[in-house]
Design a protein around this motif. Structure first.
Motif, mmCIF file in Angstrom:
data_model
loop_
_atom_site.group_PDB
_atom_site.id
_atom_site.type_symbol
_atom_site.label_atom_id
_atom_site.label_comp_id
_atom_site.label_asym_id
_atom_site.label_seq_id
_atom_site.Cartn_x
_atom_site.Cartn_y
_atom_site.Cartn_z
ATOM 1 N N ALA A 35 -4.983 -10.897 10.171
ATOM 2 C CA ALA A 35 -6.228 -10.869 9.392
ATOM 3 C C ALA A 35 -7.028 -9.604 9.695
ATOM 4 O O ALA A 35 -7.561 -8.959 8.783
ATOM 5 C CB ALA A 35 -7.062 -12.116 9.681
ATOM 6 N N LEU A 36 -7.098 -9.237 10.966
ATOM 7 C CA LEU A 36 -7.804 -8.009 11.342
ATOM 8 C C LEU A 36 -7.140 -6.786 10.717
ATOM 9 O O LEU A 36 -7.825 -5.874 10.248
ATOM 10 C CB LEU A 36 -7.832 -7.850 12.866
ATOM 11 C CG LEU A 36 -8.792 -8.723 13.639
ATOM 12 C CD1 LEU A 36 -8.495 -8.649 15.133
ATOM 13 C CD2 LEU A 36 -10.222 -8.326 13.362
ATOM 14 N N GLY A 37 -5.824 -6.760 10.713
ATOM 15 C CA GLY A 37 -5.096 -5.639 10.129
ATOM 16 C C GLY A 37 -5.414 -5.466 8.661
ATOM 17 O O GLY A 37 -5.605 -4.334 8.182
ATOM 18 N N GLU A 38 -5.469 -6.568 7.939
ATOM 19 C CA GLU A 38 -5.800 -6.505 6.509
ATOM 20 C C GLU A 38 -7.207 -5.957 6.305
ATOM 21 O O GLU A 38 -7.443 -5.125 5.417
ATOM 22 C CB GLU A 38 -5.659 -7.888 5.880
ATOM 23 C CG GLU A 38 -4.230 -8.375 5.794
ATOM 24 C CD GLU A 38 -4.103 -9.822 5.349
ATOM 25 O OE1 GLU A 38 -5.127 -10.422 4.940
ATOM 26 O OE2 GLU A 38 -2.988 -10.349 5.419
ATOM 27 N N PRO A 45 -9.144 3.127 4.522
ATOM 28 C CA PRO A 45 -7.914 3.372 3.756
ATOM 29 C C PRO A 45 -7.017 4.466 4.339
ATOM 30 O O PRO A 45 -5.821 4.483 4.088
ATOM 31 C CB PRO A 45 -8.420 3.779 2.372
ATOM 32 C CG PRO A 45 -9.814 3.271 2.297
ATOM 33 C CD PRO A 45 -10.332 3.267 3.695
ATOM 34 N N SER A 46 -7.573 5.351 5.152
ATOM 35 C CA SER A 46 -6.763 6.426 5.732
ATOM 36 C C SER A 46 -5.872 5.948 6.882
ATOM 37 O O SER A 46 -4.994 6.689 7.323
ATOM 38 C CB SER A 46 -7.664 7.567 6.208
ATOM 39 O OG SER A 46 -8.528 7.115 7.236
ATOM 40 N N LEU A 47 -6.093 4.734 7.359
ATOM 41 C CA LEU A 47 -5.243 4.186 8.422
ATOM 42 C C LEU A 47 -3.852 3.891 7.870
ATOM 43 O O LEU A 47 -3.714 3.368 6.768
ATOM 44 C CB LEU A 47 -5.811 2.876 8.961
ATOM 45 C CG LEU A 47 -6.890 2.903 10.018
ATOM 46 C CD1 LEU A 47 -7.273 1.483 10.410
ATOM 47 C CD2 LEU A 47 -6.465 3.673 11.245
ATOM 48 N N GLN A 50 0.935 1.089 10.470
ATOM 49 C CA GLN A 50 1.273 1.052 11.906
ATOM 50 C C GLN A 50 0.010 1.133 12.757
ATOM 51 O O GLN A 50 -0.148 0.380 13.713
ATOM 52 C CB GLN A 50 2.223 2.209 12.252
ATOM 53 C CG GLN A 50 2.605 2.274 13.714
ATOM 54 C CD GLN A 50 3.447 1.105 14.166
ATOM 55 O OE1 GLN A 50 4.190 0.530 13.385
ATOM 56 N NE2 GLN A 50 3.320 0.735 15.421
ATOM 57 N N GLN A 51 -0.899 2.032 12.397
ATOM 58 C CA GLN A 51 -2.150 2.164 13.149
ATOM 59 C C GLN A 51 -2.987 0.899 13.040
ATOM 60 O O GLN A 51 -3.563 0.439 14.037
ATOM 61 C CB GLN A 51 -2.956 3.364 12.641
ATOM 62 C CG GLN A 51 -2.337 4.697 12.966
ATOM 63 C CD GLN A 51 -3.027 5.827 12.237
ATOM 64 O OE1 GLN A 51 -3.417 5.691 11.072
ATOM 65 N NE2 GLN A 51 -3.176 6.963 12.916
ATOM 66 N N ALA A 52 -3.063 0.335 11.845
ATOM 67 C CA ALA A 52 -3.831 -0.895 11.652
ATOM 68 C C ALA A 52 -3.217 -2.027 12.453
ATOM 69 O O ALA A 52 -3.934 -2.826 13.067
ATOM 70 C CB ALA A 52 -3.889 -1.257 10.174
ATOM 71 N N GLU A 53 -1.890 -2.099 12.480
ATOM 72 C CA GLU A 53 -1.219 -3.156 13.245
ATOM 73 C C GLU A 53 -1.482 -3.007 14.740
ATOM 74 O O GLU A 53 -1.809 -3.977 15.424
ATOM 75 C CB GLU A 53 0.285 -3.108 12.981
ATOM 76 C CG GLU A 53 1.047 -4.190 13.719
ATOM 77 C CD GLU A 53 2.543 -4.156 13.459
ATOM 78 O OE1 GLU A 53 3.283 -4.676 14.305
ATOM 79 O OE2 GLU A 53 2.973 -3.612 12.425
#
Length: 88
Positions: A35-38, A45-47, A50-53
């Motif tokens: 949920a945090l990754g989403e 949006p520039s993430l 992989q970085q978001a995960e």
């Protein structure tokens, strides 16, 4: 022959646990990370995915520290600095 009961995480099938409660906590942590990754991907949006995960897993694993910080206790984040310095 001994029989051993193990629990498998439904979100991380490679991960095995000896305790059902521990497997449940792991699954809930992974749900929070997803949920945090989403949210991170929408907010920044520039993430890359992989970085978001990586960021979301970092935050989900340390949810107690972040929860304290979000409750007007920014000093709680010092625990993250201590953790990073121990790894160095």
């Amino acid at each position: 022959m001994a029989v051993e009961i193990v629990y498998r995480s439904s979100r991380d099938p490679e991960q095995l646990f000896m305790d059902k409660a521990e497997a449940d906590r792991h699954d809930k942590m992974l749900e929070l990370a997803e949920a945090l990754g989403e949210v991170l991907l929408k907010a920044v949006p520039s993430l890359s995915e992989q970085q978001a995960e990586e960021a979301s897993l970092f935050m989900a694993r340390r949810r107690d520290i972040f929860a304290k910080a979000f409750k007007n206790n920014a000093d709680a984040l010092a625990a993250l600095d201590e953790e990073a310095s121990q790894k160095s």
